[in-house]
Design a protein around this motif. Structure first.
Motif, PDB file in Angstrom:
ATOM      1  N   LEU A   1       0.820  -1.203   0.000  1.00 20.36           N
ATOM      2  CA  LEU A   1       0.000   0.000   0.000  1.00 20.36           C
ATOM      3  C   LEU A   1       0.858   1.259   0.000  1.00 20.36           C
ATOM      4  CD1 LEU A   1      -2.708   1.309   0.010  1.00 20.36           C
ATOM      5  CD2 LEU A   1      -2.956   0.773   2.429  1.00 20.36           C
ATOM      6  N   ALA A   2       1.947   1.259   0.775  1.00 18.14           N
ATOM      7  CA  ALA A   2       2.824   2.425   0.819  1.00 18.14           C
ATOM      8  C   ALA A   2       3.423   2.715  -0.553  1.00 18.14           C
ATOM      9  CB  ALA A   2       3.931   2.212   1.850  1.00 18.14           C
ATOM     10  N   SER A   3       3.876   1.674  -1.254  1.00 18.19           N
ATOM     11  CA  SER A   3       4.447   1.878  -2.581  1.00 18.19           C
ATOM     12  C   SER A   3       3.393   2.290  -3.596  1.00 18.19           C
ATOM     13  CB  SER A   3       5.160   0.606  -3.051  1.00 18.19           C
ATOM     14  OG  SER A   3       6.490   0.576  -2.591  1.00 18.19           O
ATOM     15  N   THR A   4       2.183   1.787  -3.432  1.00 18.21           N
ATOM     16  CA  THR A   4       1.092   2.189  -4.327  1.00 18.21           C
ATOM     17  C   THR A   4       0.794   3.677  -4.177  1.00 18.21           C
ATOM     18  OG1 THR A   4       0.078  -0.009  -4.272  1.00 18.21           O
ATOM     19  CG2 THR A   4      -1.330   1.824  -4.911  1.00 18.21           C
ATOM     20  N   VAL A   5       0.668   4.138  -2.937  1.00 27.58           N
ATOM     21  CA  VAL A   5       0.357   5.545  -2.675  1.00 27.58           C
ATOM     22  C   VAL A   5       1.461   6.457  -3.207  1.00 27.58           C
ATOM     23  CG1 VAL A   5       0.060   7.247  -0.841  1.00 27.58           C
ATOM     24  CG2 VAL A   5      -1.127   5.044  -0.708  1.00 27.58           C
ATOM     25  N   ARG A   6       2.711   6.013  -3.095  1.00 23.94           N
ATOM     26  CA  ARG A   6       3.830   6.831  -3.566  1.00 23.94           C
ATOM     27  C   ARG A   6       4.033   6.740  -5.078  1.00 23.94           C
ATOM     28  NH1 ARG A   6       6.542   4.746   1.372  1.00 23.94           N
ATOM     29  NH2 ARG A   6       7.606   3.202   0.053  1.00 23.94           N
ATOM     30  N   GLY A   7       3.247   5.884  -5.744  1.00 18.82           N
ATOM     31  CA  GLY A   7       3.355   5.763  -7.186  1.00 18.82           C
ATOM     32  C   GLY A   7       4.525   4.929  -7.665  1.00 18.82           C
ATOM     33  N   GLU A   8       5.089   4.106  -6.777  1.00 19.14           N
ATOM     34  CA  GLU A   8       6.251   3.286  -7.149  1.00 19.14           C
ATOM     35  C   GLU A   8       5.853   2.027  -7.899  1.00 19.14           C
ATOM     36  OE1 GLU A   8       8.631   4.766  -3.123  1.00 19.14           O
ATOM     37  OE2 GLU A   8       7.686   2.777  -3.217  1.00 19.14           O
ATOM     38  N   VAL A   9       4.669   1.525  -7.628  1.00 20.90           N
ATOM     39  CA  VAL A   9       4.125   0.374  -8.352  1.00 20.90           C
ATOM     40  C   VAL A   9       2.653   0.659  -8.620  1.00 20.90           C
ATOM     41  CG1 VAL A   9       5.724  -1.279  -7.306  1.00 20.90           C
ATOM     42  CG2 VAL A   9       3.506  -0.874  -6.245  1.00 20.90           C
ATOM     43  N   THR A  10       2.091  -0.035  -9.598  1.00 18.34           N
ATOM     44  CA  THR A  10       0.669   0.138  -9.853  1.00 18.34           C
ATOM     45  C   THR A  10      -0.138  -0.587  -8.788  1.00 18.34           C
ATOM     46  OG1 THR A  10       0.452  -1.854 -11.229  1.00 18.34           O
ATOM     47  CG2 THR A  10       1.119   0.196 -12.331  1.00 18.34           C
ATOM     48  N   GLU A  11      -1.349  -0.133  -8.590  1.00 25.64           N
ATOM     49  CA  GLU A  11      -2.226  -0.761  -7.614  1.00 25.64           C
ATOM     50  C   GLU A  11      -2.451  -2.230  -7.945  1.00 25.64           C
ATOM     51  OE1 GLU A  11      -6.822  -0.111  -6.831  1.00 25.64           O
ATOM     52  OE2 GLU A  11      -5.640   1.550  -5.998  1.00 25.64           O
ATOM     53  N   GLN A  12      -2.614  -2.532  -9.218  1.00 28.36           N
ATOM     54  CA  GLN A  12      -2.852  -3.918  -9.626  1.00 28.36           C
ATOM     55  C   GLN A  12      -1.634  -4.791  -9.354  1.00 28.36           C
ATOM     56  OE1 GLN A  12      -3.858  -4.466 -13.743  1.00 28.36           O
ATOM     57  NE2 GLN A  12      -4.378  -6.626 -13.477  1.00 28.36           N
ATOM     58  N   ALA A  13      -0.427  -4.276  -9.684  1.00 28.37           N
ATOM     59  CA  ALA A  13       0.787  -5.060  -9.448  1.00 28.37           C
ATOM     60  C   ALA A  13       0.970  -5.347  -7.968  1.00 28.37           C
ATOM     61  CB  ALA A  13       2.002  -4.325 -10.000  1.00 28.37           C
ATOM     62  N   ALA A  14       0.689  -4.355  -7.136  1.00 24.04           N
ATOM     63  CA  ALA A  14       0.818  -4.548  -5.688  1.00 24.04           C
ATOM     64  C   ALA A  14      -0.171  -5.573  -5.177  1.00 24.04           C
ATOM     65  CB  ALA A  14       0.626  -3.214  -4.967  1.00 24.04           C
ATOM     66  N   ALA A  15      -1.412  -5.507  -5.678  1.00 20.54           N
ATOM     67  CA  ALA A  15      -2.438  -6.453  -5.229  1.00 20.54           C
ATOM     68  C   ALA A  15      -2.089  -7.876  -5.637  1.00 20.54           C
ATOM     69  CB  ALA A  15      -3.794  -6.054  -5.797  1.00 20.54           C
ATOM     70  N   VAL A  16      -1.608  -8.043  -6.868  1.00 16.38           N
ATOM     71  CA  VAL A  16      -1.223  -9.380  -7.340  1.00 16.38           C
ATOM     72  C   VAL A  16      -0.060  -9.919  -6.518  1.00 16.38           C
ATOM     73  CG1 VAL A  16      -0.208 -10.653  -9.278  1.00 16.38           C
ATOM     74  CG2 VAL A  16      -2.115  -9.078  -9.675  1.00 16.38           C
ATOM     75  N   HIS A  17       0.923  -9.067  -6.268  1.00 17.10           N
ATOM     76  CA  HIS A  17       2.080  -9.493  -5.474  1.00 17.10           C
ATOM     77  C   HIS A  17       1.648  -9.914  -4.072  1.00 17.10           C
ATOM     78  CE1 HIS A  17       6.177  -9.637  -3.974  1.00 17.10           C
ATOM     79  NE2 HIS A  17       5.798  -8.885  -2.955  1.00 17.10           N
ATOM     80  N   TYR A  18       0.774  -9.128  -3.463  1.00 19.32           N
ATOM     81  CA  TYR A  18       0.298  -9.462  -2.120  1.00 19.32           C
ATOM     82  C   TYR A  18      -0.407 -10.805  -2.104  1.00 19.32           C
ATOM     83  CZ  TYR A  18      -2.311  -9.191   2.261  1.00 19.32           C
ATOM     84  OH  TYR A  18      -2.827  -9.467   3.494  1.00 19.32           O
ATOM     85  N   ASP A  19      -1.332 -10.983  -3.026  1.00 20.92           N
ATOM     86  CA  ASP A  19      -2.118 -12.209  -3.042  1.00 20.92           C
ATOM     87  C   ASP A  19      -1.229 -13.431  -3.241  1.00 20.92           C
ATOM     88  OD1 ASP A  19      -4.085 -14.316  -4.328  1.00 20.92           O
ATOM     89  OD2 ASP A  19      -5.340 -12.778  -3.414  1.00 20.92           O
ATOM     90  N   GLU A  20      -0.309 -13.350  -4.189  1.00 19.84           N
ATOM     91  CA  GLU A  20       0.552 -14.502  -4.480  1.00 19.84           C
ATOM     92  C   GLU A  20       1.502 -14.795  -3.323  1.00 19.84           C
ATOM     93  OE1 GLU A  20       2.528 -13.669  -8.131  1.00 19.84           O
ATOM     94  OE2 GLU A  20       0.797 -14.218  -9.384  1.00 19.84           O
ATOM     95  N   THR A  21       2.089 -13.747  -2.744  1.00 15.27           N
ATOM     96  CA  THR A  21       3.081 -13.948  -1.692  1.00 15.27           C
ATOM     97  C   THR A  21       2.444 -14.478  -0.410  1.00 15.27           C
ATOM     98  OG1 THR A  21       4.400 -12.163  -2.627  1.00 15.27           O
ATOM     99  CG2 THR A  21       4.920 -12.832  -0.387  1.00 15.27           C
ATOM    100  N   TYR A  22       1.331 -13.870  -0.010  1.00 15.69           N
ATOM    101  CA  TYR A  22       0.642 -14.332   1.198  1.00 15.69           C
ATOM    102  C   TYR A  22       0.110 -15.745   1.001  1.00 15.69           C
ATOM    103  CZ  TYR A  22      -2.618 -13.971   5.208  1.00 15.69           C
ATOM    104  OH  TYR A  22      -3.295 -14.159   6.383  1.00 15.69           O
ATOM    105  N   ARG A  23      -0.463 -16.007  -0.169  1.00 17.03           N
ATOM    106  CA  ARG A  23      -1.029 -17.331  -0.414  1.00 17.03           C
ATOM    107  C   ARG A  23       0.058 -18.402  -0.433  1.00 17.03           C
ATOM    108  NH1 ARG A  23      -5.984 -18.466  -1.697  1.00 17.03           N
ATOM    109  NH2 ARG A  23      -6.383 -16.298  -2.310  1.00 17.03           N
ATOM    110  N   ASN A  24       1.219 -18.082  -0.967  1.00 12.86           N
ATOM    111  CA  ASN A  24       2.287 -19.071  -0.999  1.00 12.86           C
ATOM    112  C   ASN A  24       2.767 -19.431   0.404  1.00 12.86           C
ATOM    113  OD1 ASN A  24       2.323 -19.383  -3.773  1.00 12.86           O
ATOM    114  ND2 ASN A  24       3.828 -17.762  -4.090  1.00 12.86           N
ATOM    115  N   ALA A  25       2.853 -18.436   1.283  1.00 12.26           N
ATOM    116  CA  ALA A  25       3.221 -18.721   2.665  1.00 12.26           C
ATOM    117  C   ALA A  25       2.185 -19.629   3.320  1.00 12.26           C
ATOM    118  CB  ALA A  25       3.364 -17.414   3.446  1.00 12.26           C
TER     119      ALA A  25
END
Length: 485
Positions: A325-349
Motif C-alpha cells: 500500500l505504501a508503494s502504491t500511494v507513492r506511485g512506485e508500483v501500480t495498484e494492480q501489481a501490488a495487489a497481485v504481489h500481495y495475493d501470491e506472496t501471502y497465499r504461498n506462505a
C-alpha cells in the motif's frame, strides 16, 4: 462523525495494529476501528521467531521484550513413536533465534497501544456494520459504538485493510468467498493450569506438541506460571464421544490420560479455568486482495494451531500489505501489481504451511518424512542430516522471510492428480488422527502446483542471491522494489 481518511483498518489484533503502525510510520493518515475494548482475551499464545524483524520495523521490540513474556527457544515434538526438538538457536545467519509464549490479552494490547503512540487514530468499542462500494472497490464504512443504542455513522476512505479476524467483514458480509477446509475439520478444547511441572525435554520455554490416538495436545508455558493445555481432535471423533454420553470434561480428561507427557506435566497441577472449545476454524478466502483492499491475518485465512502460525501469518501479511500500500500511494508500483504481489506472496506462505501440516496429520511415516517434505518445499540440496534444518526454517516462520524460488516435482504431482479425487488414509495404531480419514487430495495437489514461487518477503540472509521480481524492502523506507533485473 463522518469524514474521510487515507486508510481504514478494521480490527486491532496483531494484523491490524501491525499494518496501521507501519503505514502511520510511512506518513499515511490511518484510522483503526476495533470492536472490543482492549485488553481482551484471545487464544494463540505461542509465537514464532519470524515476528522479531517485524517488531523491529514497528519499533516495538523493546516494549515486548520488557514486558517479561515467557522466553521460547523452540518446540518439542512427541509424534507417534518418535520425538525431536526444534531449536530456534539453530537458525543460521539469523538473529531471530527466539520467540515468546504470550498472554494474548497483554501482547495484543501492547501492539495496539504502540499503534496509538505512532500516530494511528485508534477507535475501540466500535463495530463496522457494513461497507459501501464504488463498483468492486470499498469506499466507505458505516459504524456504531458497541454500547447499546449507538448511533450509526459513516467514514470514507481511499484504501481498506480488513484485519477483522474470523468475523471477516469483507469475506463474510460482502464477498461471500470464505470456504472451509475439507482437510482440517477439527475441534480444539483447552484450559489453563497452575502448578504444572516444567517440560523435561526440548529448548528453554519450548511448546510441547504431542500426538495421541485421536488427536494431539499442545502445552504452552506462560510467564504467570500457567500452562495452556489444549486437545485437538477431529470433528468425527469428537462427535462420536459426545454421542456416547461423554461430556466436554470427560473427553478432555480421557485425552490427557492417553498422553504420558502431558499427564506427567499435570500430575500435581490444578486447572484454574473453565474449558473452552472452538471448531470449524480452518478456512481460506478465494482471494486476499482486490481493488483498494487487502485481507490480512485471520480475515483472509486460518489453518490450524499445530505449528502456531496464526500470529506469524497475521503480522507477516500485515507487513506485506503495508509495504504494498505504501508503494502504491507513492506511485512506485501500480495498484494492480501490488495487489497481485500481495495475493501470491501471502497465499504461498499459507500454502506451504498447508502442506507441512497436512503431512504431519495425514502421512505418518516417521519424522524423516516430515523433514523431507520440508526440504522439498524449500527446494534446497540438503543432505539427510540437513533436512531437519528445512523443517525448522518453515515451522519458525523464517522461510516466509527468505527470497527463494520453489519448483516442486511437477511430474510427481501429475501422477498424484491422476489418482482418485479422494483417498483413504491408512493410520498407524498410534498415529495422530486429528484430521479426516477422507482427505481432499485435490486441494493438496493444487497447493503444491501453486507453490512455484515462494513468498518474496524482505529481510534476506547475508549474501543471499535473489531472483528478479518485486520484493519488500525496508530501506530507505518500507515498500516494494523491483530487484534483480
Amino acid at each position: 462523525m463522518s469524514g474521510a481518511v487515507r486508510v481504514l483498518v478494521i480490527g486491532g489484533g496483531p494484523a491490524g495494529s501491525t499494518a496501521a503502525t507501519l503505514l502511520a510510520r510511512e506518513g499515511l493518515d490511518v484510522t483503526l476501528m476495533e470492536k472490543a475494548v482492549f485488553p481482551r482475551y484471545h487464544i494463540g499464545e505461542s509465537l514464532l521467531p519470524a515476528l522479531l524483524p517485524v517488531l523491529d520495523l514497528l519499533g516495538a521490540r523493546e516494549k515486548i521484550d520488557a514486558f517479561g513474556f515467557q522466553f521460547k527457544g523452540g518446540g518439542h515434538f512427541e509424534w507417534g513413536h518418535e520425538s525431536w526438538d526444534v531449536t530456534f538457536g539453530d537458525l543460521p545467519g539469523w538473529e531471530a533465534d527466539y520467540s515468546y509464549q504470550v498472554t494474548r490479552a497483554d501482547f495484543d494490547h501492547l501492539l495496539l497501544e504502540h499503534a496509538k503512540s505512532q500516530g494511528v487514530n485508534v477507535m475501540e468499542g466500535v463495530e463496522v456494520k457494513r461497507l459501501g462500494f464504488d463498483g468492486d472497490r470499498p469506499r466507505s464504512a458505516v459504524w456504531a459504538s458497541t454500547d447499546r443504542g449507538g448511533e450509526e455513522r459513516q467514514i470514507e476512505f481511499d484504501y481498506l485493510i480488513d484485519a477483522s479476524g474470523r468475523a471477516g467483514v469483507m469475506t463474510n458480509r460482502h464477498l461471500r468467498t470464505r470456504r472451509f477446509h475439507e482437510t482440517f475439520k477439527n475441534v480444539a478444547v483447552w484450559g489453563y493450569w497452575s502448578g504444572a511441572k516444567k517440560l523435561p525435554a526440548g529448548p528453554r520455554g519450548a511448546i510441547a506438541i504431542c500426538s495421541v490416538p485421536h488427536g494431539w495436545f499442545w502445552g504452552i508455558p506462560l510467564h504467570d506460571d500457567r500452562l495452556s493445555v489444549g486437545l485437538v481432535t477431529h470433528t468425527t471423533d469428537f462427535k462420536a464421544k459426545r454421542d456416547s454420553g461423554l461430556d466436554l470434561e470427560e473427553i478432555y480428561r480421557a485425552g490427557i490420560e492417553e498422553c504420558p507427557l502431558v499427564a506427567d506435566l499435570l500430575s500435581s497441577a490444578e486447572r484454574i479455568s473453565p474449558l473452552s472449545v472452538e471448531q470449524d476454524y480452518s478456512y481460506t478466502a478465494d482471494r486476499f486482495s482486490g481493488p483498494g483492499y487487502f485481507l490480512s491475518g485471520d480475515a483472509a485465512c486460518f489453518l490450524d494451531p499445530l505449528l502456531s502460525t496464526g500470529v506469524h501469518l497475521a503480522m507477516y501479511s500485515a507487513t506485506l500489505a503495508a509495504a504494498c500500500l505504501a508503494s502504491t500511494v507513492r506511485g512506485e508500483v501500480t495498484e494492480q501489481a501490488a495487489a497481485v504481489h500481495y495475493d501470491e506472496t501471502y497465499r504461498n506462505a499459507y500454502l506451504r504451511y498447508l502442506l507441512v501440516i497436512s503431512n504431519l496429520y495425514q502421512q505418518y511415516q516417521g519424522k524423516e518424512s516430515y523433514f523431507w517434505e520440508a526440504q522439498r518445499l524449500t527446494r534446497r540440496d540438503c543432505s539427510d542430516a540437513d533436512m531437519k534444518q528445512a523443517f525448522t526454517d518453515i515451522v519458525s516462520g523464517i522461510e516466509d522471510l527468505r527470497d527463494a524460488k520453489v519448483t516442486l516435482e511437477v511430474a510427481l504431482e501429475a501422477v498424484a492428480r491422476a489418482h482418485s479425487h479422494m483417498v483413504e488414509v491408512r493410520r498407524e495404531p498410534s498415529a495422530p488422527a486429528a484430521a479426516s480419514t477422507q482427505v481432499g487430495q485435490d486441494e493438496l495437489t493444487q497447493a503444491r502446483f501453486k507453490l512455484f514461487n515462494s513468498g518474496k518477503m524482505g529481510f534476506p540472509s547475508p549474501g543471499q542471491v535473489r531472483p528478479p521480481g518485486l520484493y519488500v524492502v525496508t530501506e530507505p523506507r518500507l515498500g516494494l522494489a523491483y530487484q534483480g533485473h
